[in-house]
Design a protein around this motif. Structure first.
Motif, short mmCIF file in Angstrom:
data_model
loop_
_atom_site.label_atom_id
_atom_site.label_comp_id
_atom_site.label_asym_id
_atom_site.label_seq_id
_atom_site.Cartn_x
_atom_site.Cartn_y
_atom_site.Cartn_z
N ASP A 95 0.84 -1.20 0.00
CA ASP A 95 0.00 0.00 0.00
C ASP A 95 0.88 1.25 0.00
OD1 ASP A 95 -2.38 1.41 0.02
OD2 ASP A 95 -2.59 1.35 2.20
N ALA A 96 2.00 1.19 -0.71
CA ALA A 96 2.90 2.34 -0.81
C ALA A 96 2.66 3.05 -2.14
CB ALA A 96 4.35 1.87 -0.65
N ASP A 97 3.68 3.70 -2.69
CA ASP A 97 3.50 4.39 -3.97
C ASP A 97 3.15 3.37 -5.06
OD1 ASP A 97 6.46 3.73 -3.53
OD2 ASP A 97 6.30 3.95 -5.70
N LYS A 98 2.21 3.72 -5.91
CA LYS A 98 1.66 2.73 -6.85
C LYS A 98 2.60 2.42 -8.02
CE LYS A 98 -1.43 3.18 -3.85
NZ LYS A 98 -1.27 2.32 -2.64
N PRO A 99 3.40 3.40 -8.50
CA PRO A 99 4.37 3.05 -9.55
C PRO A 99 5.36 1.97 -9.09
CG PRO A 99 4.09 5.43 -9.46
CD PRO A 99 3.37 4.86 -8.26
N GLY A 100 5.59 1.88 -7.78
CA GLY A 100 6.53 0.89 -7.26
C GLY A 100 5.97 -0.52 -7.16
N ALA B 81 -10.65 4.00 -9.74
CA ALA B 81 -11.85 4.53 -10.40
C ALA B 81 -12.01 4.00 -11.83
CB ALA B 81 -11.86 6.06 -10.37
N GLY B 82 -11.59 2.77 -12.03
CA GLY B 82 -11.77 2.11 -13.32
C GLY B 82 -10.61 2.29 -14.27
N ALA B 83 -9.68 3.16 -13.94
CA ALA B 83 -8.59 3.46 -14.86
C ALA B 83 -7.72 2.25 -15.15
CB ALA B 83 -7.73 4.60 -14.31
N VAL B 84 -7.77 1.24 -14.26
CA VAL B 84 -6.92 0.06 -14.48
C VAL B 84 -7.27 -0.65 -15.78
CG1 VAL B 84 -8.40 -1.59 -13.22
CG2 VAL B 84 -5.92 -1.94 -13.30
N ALA B 85 -8.50 -0.49 -16.26
CA ALA B 85 -8.90 -1.16 -17.50
C ALA B 85 -8.47 -0.38 -18.74
CB ALA B 85 -10.41 -1.39 -17.52
N ASP B 86 -7.81 0.75 -18.55
CA ASP B 86 -7.41 1.59 -19.68
C ASP B 86 -5.96 1.29 -20.07
OD1 ASP B 86 -6.84 3.54 -21.51
OD2 ASP B 86 -7.18 5.24 -20.15
N ALA B 87 -5.82 0.48 -21.10
CA ALA B 87 -4.47 0.06 -21.54
C ALA B 87 -3.67 1.24 -22.06
CB ALA B 87 -4.59 -1.01 -22.63
N ALA B 88 -4.35 2.32 -22.41
CA ALA B 88 -3.64 3.48 -22.99
C ALA B 88 -3.23 4.50 -21.94
CB ALA B 88 -4.53 4.15 -24.04
N SER B 89 -3.59 4.25 -20.68
CA SER B 89 -3.28 5.24 -19.63
C SER B 89 -1.77 5.44 -19.51
CB SER B 89 -3.82 4.77 -18.29
OG SER B 89 -3.40 5.66 -17.26
N ASP B 90 -1.38 6.71 -19.38
CA ASP B 90 0.04 6.96 -19.10
C ASP B 90 0.24 7.48 -17.67
OD1 ASP B 90 -0.98 9.48 -19.35
OD2 ASP B 90 0.25 10.06 -21.07
N ASP B 91 -0.81 7.37 -16.83
CA ASP B 91 -0.68 7.69 -15.41
C ASP B 91 0.23 6.63 -14.78
OD1 ASP B 91 -1.01 7.72 -12.61
OD2 ASP B 91 -3.09 8.41 -12.75
N PRO B 92 1.37 7.03 -14.22
CA PRO B 92 2.30 6.03 -13.69
C PRO B 92 1.71 5.15 -12.59
CG PRO B 92 3.09 8.29 -13.28
CD PRO B 92 1.86 8.40 -14.11
N ARG B 93 0.67 5.65 -11.89
CA ARG B 93 0.03 4.82 -10.87
C ARG B 93 -0.80 3.72 -11.52
NH1 ARG B 93 -2.81 9.85 -8.20
NH2 ARG B 93 -3.19 10.02 -10.43
N VAL B 94 -1.44 4.06 -12.65
CA VAL B 94 -2.23 3.07 -13.39
C VAL B 94 -1.28 2.07 -14.06
CG1 VAL B 94 -3.85 2.74 -15.29
CG2 VAL B 94 -4.12 4.69 -13.72
N VAL B 95 -0.21 2.59 -14.64
CA VAL B 95 0.77 1.71 -15.30
C VAL B 95 1.35 0.72 -14.28
CG1 VAL B 95 3.01 1.67 -16.49
CG2 VAL B 95 1.30 3.42 -17.08
#
Ligand code: DHB
Ligand code: MG
Length: 221
Positions: free
Chosen positions: A138-143, A169-183
């Protein structure tokens, strides 16, 4: 009659998840941390505690302490015969957490380790500590991909790994996301899926913390 996720969490928590003064104080102290809104909800805290108890966990590792709210739930779940090691990057948050752990009466078996979670976890690997029964990531999500690799060096067959906030908020299903937390969340889920030592699911959650979810992983070998 319109009801919100928050109303239902309030109802369920009032009925099933009564906090004592120490838990309430820890939750409220989040305003003194660097991330005032990131703690697990009371219902999620109880869920982690039930999971730890159902697994018979005695040794728990947490990555991301913040104010120590989930740490208290986990430490109470394992009891004084167990141990919780929790890793926190910010000294300021760690100081708040230590106060909260003291107030909750669990400081004797819950240690806050200050430093970047990956470095602290690597030190545990290098020190050859006994395997953990449950790891709460439960730390930083990019890690997260890195934290999974470290968790696999610090667990045994049968251990559980919980990865928080993988739905975003559903962003995990977005393969195109460039949010490092989603990635980071997508990568850790892909790594889990590709690892034949692991059985896993992920559950979406709604409530006072909005729309998110967690992955629950069991290491089978
Ligand atoms: C965030 C992090 C968390 O661990 C959480 O439970 C909720 C939000 C965040 O990075 O915003
Ligand atoms: Mg979280």
């Amino acid at each position: 009659m319109e009801r919100s996720w928050e109303d239902v969490d309030a109802y369920l928590e009032d009925l099933l998840v009564r906090e004592d003064a120490a838990l309430a104080a820890a939750r409220e102290s989040a305003s003194r941390t660097t991330m005032p809104h990131a703690a697990v909800s009371p219902a999620q805290g109880r869920f982690l505690a039930l999971l730890a108890q159902a697994a018979g966990a005695r040794r728990v590792l947490e990555l991301g302490t913040l104010a120590g709210y989930s740490t208290i739930w986990l430490a109470r779940a394992v009891g004084p015969g167990g141990h919780v090691t929790t890793l926190e990057v910010e000294e300021r948050n760690a100081a708040v957490a230590r106060e909260n752990l003291e107030r909750a009466g669990v400081a004797g078996w819950a240690d806050v380790v200050v430093g970047p979670a990956a470095a602290s976890a690597q030190r545990l690997v290098d020190d050859g500590v006994a395997p953990f029964d449950l790891v709460f990531v439960d730390a930083d999500k990019p890690g997260n991909p890195r934290y999974l690799r470290l968790a696999l060096e610090l667990t045994r067959p049968g251990s559980l790994i919980v990865v928080d906030n993988v739905v975003r908020a559903g962003a995990v299903a977005d393969a195109a996301s460039d949010d490092p937390r989603v990635v980071g969340s997508r990568q850790v889920l892909a790594d889990i899926a590709a690892d034949d030592r692991l059985e896993a699911t992920a559950l979406q959650t709604v409530g006072g913390k909005g729309w998110d979810g967690f992955a629950l992983v069991r290491r089978v070998r």
